[in-house]
Design a protein around this motif. Sequence first.
Motif, mmCIF file in Angstrom:
data_model
loop_
_atom_site.group_PDB
_atom_site.id
_atom_site.type_symbol
_atom_site.label_atom_id
_atom_site.label_comp_id
_atom_site.label_asym_id
_atom_site.label_seq_id
_atom_site.Cartn_x
_atom_site.Cartn_y
_atom_site.Cartn_z
ATOM 1 N N UNK A 19 3.174 -3.197 1.272
ATOM 2 C CA UNK A 19 2.412 -4.028 0.320
ATOM 3 C C UNK A 19 2.140 -3.259 -0.964
ATOM 4 N N UNK A 20 1.648 -2.033 -0.813
ATOM 5 C CA UNK A 20 1.299 -1.212 -1.979
ATOM 6 C C UNK A 20 2.544 -0.917 -2.803
ATOM 7 N N UNK A 21 3.635 -0.553 -2.144
ATOM 8 C CA UNK A 21 4.882 -0.248 -2.857
ATOM 9 C C UNK A 21 5.385 -1.471 -3.620
ATOM 10 N N UNK A 22 5.392 -2.622 -2.959
ATOM 11 C CA UNK A 22 5.875 -3.851 -3.596
ATOM 12 C C UNK A 22 4.988 -4.242 -4.774
ATOM 13 N N UNK A 23 3.687 -4.231 -4.593
ATOM 14 C CA UNK A 23 2.763 -4.704 -5.617
ATOM 15 C C UNK A 23 2.646 -3.773 -6.818
ATOM 16 N N UNK A 24 2.844 -2.464 -6.605
ATOM 17 C CA UNK A 24 2.679 -1.504 -7.696
ATOM 18 C C UNK A 24 3.990 -1.081 -8.338
ATOM 19 N N UNK A 25 5.095 -1.254 -7.622
ATOM 20 C CA UNK A 25 6.381 -0.786 -8.131
ATOM 21 C C UNK A 25 6.611 0.696 -7.863
ATOM 22 N N UNK A 26 5.687 1.328 -7.137
ATOM 23 C CA UNK A 26 5.848 2.736 -6.765
ATOM 24 C C UNK A 26 6.822 2.808 -5.600
#
Length: 65
Positions: A19-26
């Motif tokens: 979720x964090x990777x997808x939402x932030x682009x990191x």
Amino acid sequence: MLKCHLSKIMGEKRLKVSDVARDTGINRGTVTRLYNETATRVELEVIDTLCTYLNISVGELLEQQ
């Protein structure tokens, strides 16, 4: 030495690494290394992006030990 509280914060907010990777682009690998506290180098932009996304301060994410 710095301690990263990303896993604790993500747990409180019920977020997954994906979720964090997808939402932030990191990059997912970067988020995973921070989550597992195995990162040896992190760009300041990544820290800023995570803090903005999670609505926290740098001091809440990272702690000097």
